[in-house]
Design an enzyme around this catalytic site. Sequence first.
Site, PDB file in Angstrom:
ATOM      1  N   SER A  23       0.881  -1.309   0.061  1.00 38.53           N
ATOM      2  CA  SER A  23      -0.166   0.062  -0.124  1.00 38.53           C
ATOM      3  C   SER A  23       1.052   1.196   0.002  1.00 38.53           C
ATOM      4  O   SER A  23       0.498   2.097   0.375  1.00 38.53           O
ATOM      5  CB  SER A  23      -1.175   0.199   0.883  1.00 38.53           C
ATOM      6  OG  SER A  23      -0.207   0.081   2.204  1.00 38.53           O
ATOM      7  N   THR A 155     -39.801  26.632  -9.792  1.00 32.17           N
ATOM      8  CA  THR A 155     -39.880  26.102  -9.437  1.00 32.17           C
ATOM      9  C   THR A 155     -40.874  25.405 -10.717  1.00 32.17           C
ATOM     10  O   THR A 155     -40.374  25.647 -11.451  1.00 32.17           O
ATOM     11  CB  THR A 155     -41.574  25.651  -8.391  1.00 32.17           C
ATOM     12  OG1 THR A 155     -42.539  26.990  -9.457  1.00 32.17           O
ATOM     13  CG2 THR A 155     -41.236  26.816  -7.131  1.00 32.17           C
ATOM     14  N   HIS A 156     -39.647  24.280 -10.635  1.00 29.12           N
ATOM     15  CA  HIS A 156     -40.072  23.441 -12.102  1.00 29.12           C
ATOM     16  C   HIS A 156     -39.316  23.833 -13.014  1.00 29.12           C
ATOM     17  O   HIS A 156     -39.104  23.758 -14.582  1.00 29.12           O
ATOM     18  CB  HIS A 156     -41.585  22.677 -12.292  1.00 29.12           C
ATOM     19  CG  HIS A 156     -41.790  22.268 -11.591  1.00 29.12           C
ATOM     20  ND1 HIS A 156     -42.451  20.985 -11.015  1.00 29.12           N
ATOM     21  CD2 HIS A 156     -42.700  23.483 -10.725  1.00 29.12           C
ATOM     22  CE1 HIS A 156     -43.399  20.907 -10.520  1.00 29.12           C
ATOM     23  NE2 HIS A 156     -43.163  21.713  -9.886  1.00 29.12           N
ATOM     24  N   SER A 277     -12.900  26.778 -26.953  1.00 28.45           N
ATOM     25  CA  SER A 277     -13.418  25.426 -27.809  1.00 28.45           C
ATOM     26  C   SER A 277     -12.108  25.477 -29.026  1.00 28.45           C
ATOM     27  O   SER A 277     -11.604  26.018 -29.496  1.00 28.45           O
ATOM     28  CB  SER A 277     -14.887  25.743 -28.624  1.00 28.45           C
ATOM     29  OG  SER A 277     -14.914  24.876 -29.732  1.00 28.45           O
ATOM     30  N   LYS A 283     -16.274  30.730 -28.992  1.00 27.61           N
ATOM     31  CA  LYS A 283     -16.774  30.266 -27.332  1.00 27.61           C
ATOM     32  C   LYS A 283     -15.645  30.540 -26.315  1.00 27.61           C
ATOM     33  O   LYS A 283     -14.890  30.592 -26.522  1.00 27.61           O
ATOM     34  CB  LYS A 283     -17.352  28.366 -28.175  1.00 27.61           C
ATOM     35  CG  LYS A 283     -18.008  28.308 -28.672  1.00 27.61           C
ATOM     36  CD  LYS A 283     -18.309  27.200 -28.468  1.00 27.61           C
ATOM     37  CE  LYS A 283     -19.480  27.279 -27.557  1.00 27.61           C
ATOM     38  NZ  LYS A 283     -19.887  25.391 -27.143  1.00 27.61           N
ATOM     39  N   GLU A 290     -18.645  23.172 -14.937  1.00 24.93           N
ATOM     40  CA  GLU A 290     -19.196  21.384 -15.950  1.00 24.93           C
ATOM     41  C   GLU A 290     -18.825  20.347 -14.717  1.00 24.93           C
ATOM     42  O   GLU A 290     -18.980  19.156 -14.486  1.00 24.93           O
ATOM     43  CB  GLU A 290     -19.215  21.469 -16.856  1.00 24.93           C
ATOM     44  CG  GLU A 290     -20.429  22.411 -17.374  1.00 24.93           C
ATOM     45  CD  GLU A 290     -19.642  21.826 -19.405  1.00 24.93           C
ATOM     46  OE1 GLU A 290     -20.609  21.646 -20.069  1.00 24.93           O
ATOM     47  OE2 GLU A 290     -18.395  23.040 -19.545  1.00 24.93           O
TER      48      GLU A 290
HETATM   49  N1  ARG Z   1      -1.445  -1.861   5.382  1.00 25.20           N
HETATM   50  C1  ARG Z   1      -1.616  -1.795   5.741  1.00 25.20           C
HETATM   51  C2  ARG Z   1      -3.101  -1.518   5.755  1.00 25.20           C
HETATM   52  O1  ARG Z   1      -3.332  -0.233   5.240  1.00 25.20           O
HETATM   53  C3  ARG Z   1      -1.798  -1.644   7.585  1.00 25.20           C
HETATM   54  C4  ARG Z   1      -1.557  -2.987   8.299  1.00 25.20           C
HETATM   55  C5  ARG Z   1      -1.593  -4.642   7.813  1.00 25.20           C
HETATM   56  N2  ARG Z   1      -1.561  -5.087   8.655  1.00 25.20           N
HETATM   57  C6  ARG Z   1      -1.576  -6.344   8.768  1.00 25.20           C
HETATM   58  N3  ARG Z   1      -1.410  -7.410   9.973  1.00 25.20           N
HETATM   59  N4  ARG Z   1      -0.779  -6.956   7.569  1.00 25.20           N
HETATM   60  O2  ARG Z   1      -4.541  -1.860   6.414  1.00 25.20           O
END
Ligand code: ARG
Length: 479
Positions: A23, A155-156, A277, A283, A290
């Site tokens: 992660s 309204t509407h 544009s 334009k 948007e």
């Molecule tokens: N990177 C992990 C998460 O975001 C951290 C916790 C990991 N814990 C584990 N028991 N593998 O959840």
Amino acid sequence: MAKLWAGRFGADPSALLDKFNASITFDKKLWRYDILGSITHARMLERIGVLDSNELALIESGLQEIAREIEHGEFSFPIELEDIHMAIESALTSRIGEAGKKLHTARSRNDQVALDFRMYVLDSSVQIMSKILALIDTLLAIASKHTTTLLPGMTHLQHAQPVNFGFHLVAWCASLRRDVERLESLHTRNNLMPLGSGALAGTPYGNDREWISEQLGFRAPTLNAMDSVSDRDFALDLLYALAMLGMHISRMAEELVLWSSSEFGFIRLSDEYATGSSIMPQKKNPDVPELLRGKSGRLYGNLTRLLVVMKSLPLAYNKDTQEDKEAVFDSVETTLLSLEILQALCESMSIEKSAMLKATKMGHLSATDLADFLVQECGVAFREAHHITGRVIAYAESKSRDLSELSPKELESALRPLVQIQNLATLTSSLAKKLSLESSMQARKSLGGTSTKQTKSQIAALRSWAKKAHKHLPTLKAH
Ligand code: ARG
């Protein structure tokens, strides 16, 4: 690179696993909170006698050095280290040696990530509140200059009754106020400290959780370790609040798109916040509103995404919850940027009073006032008054005029065949005045109505609320 958890393993994990499991590519955003949490944890460990003061000093200065490097972009985040928690811990140990190995005593990555991520969510909610308050401030400044600027209330999406432009902007602000209140309440509810829950069952070290909680500005430690490592309600609360805010912003943005069209022409976007544009040289496109409208899609998607991740997870920690972060990061960043650009857009747009007034004269917007007059001054039943008004409108249309523009004489000849009133001729000059668009707007002076006086008091009420909300913004845990 050997894993911090490699003890019982005979072979290194495959590169594919590293890529899938890690992660760190996104949770590196949590580094400030990880370091803050680790320093506080280390201080607590020293207080309960797990670390000596020498070890604590090494850990603190090591972590501070790492923080400086990250801040200056000099720190590398190797994917083999999986997440921000292990990247920082292993960098620490490689710098300070044995003392670094003691930092993870009496905690788990499960309570560590729960703490880091919660602090990120709480701080983000404060940053977002402060940006909403700034937007409200801008909108109220514009509103207070336009409490007599007429435009058609709809309204509407059909012309309905005349209102003033300030009143319309106050309506926007009323919804933004609820967004701030939602953020305030989620901050209070979730301002509880999970560290010391360990992997799921607590720790045998006598962690002083109260002390950590106080140090990090939480209300109290969380109640139950198992819940603490698996709860992501705090993140969902934020995603929900941001989805609602995004919905409100999309409604404002939609009006800005409409208002800047040739058909309405109520506002002109400044060149700084409009685009051209690539093919049509004439334009000027409202890309900013948007996109603001379109961003709500992400915000809803992110809420749904985490709700689905969390569904049916057994207690306690599950790796599924690693999927919680990107949705939240995306919603927070999207929202902060959206609020900032919406504020700049509103500050820089020009308000076309004459186009608003012209539109107000289309559609007989004071028709309700005629019906009310017939009820109040002439004793006609409302249903009957409604019908008579319809006839007078047909008369105005036959003369290609708006109801608000009929003279007393014209009103008299239109009404004569429809009502039996003795003093009709004397009433019609005051009636003509009542049917002017300005009087129609000013007549709506019930509490919360559009009259200038009511609008001003709504502005004043919002201002004093916003001042208090600003003063009571919770303090950030890290910055
Ligand atoms: N990177 C992990 C998460 O975001 C951290 C916790 C990991 N814990 C584990 N028991 N593998 O959840």
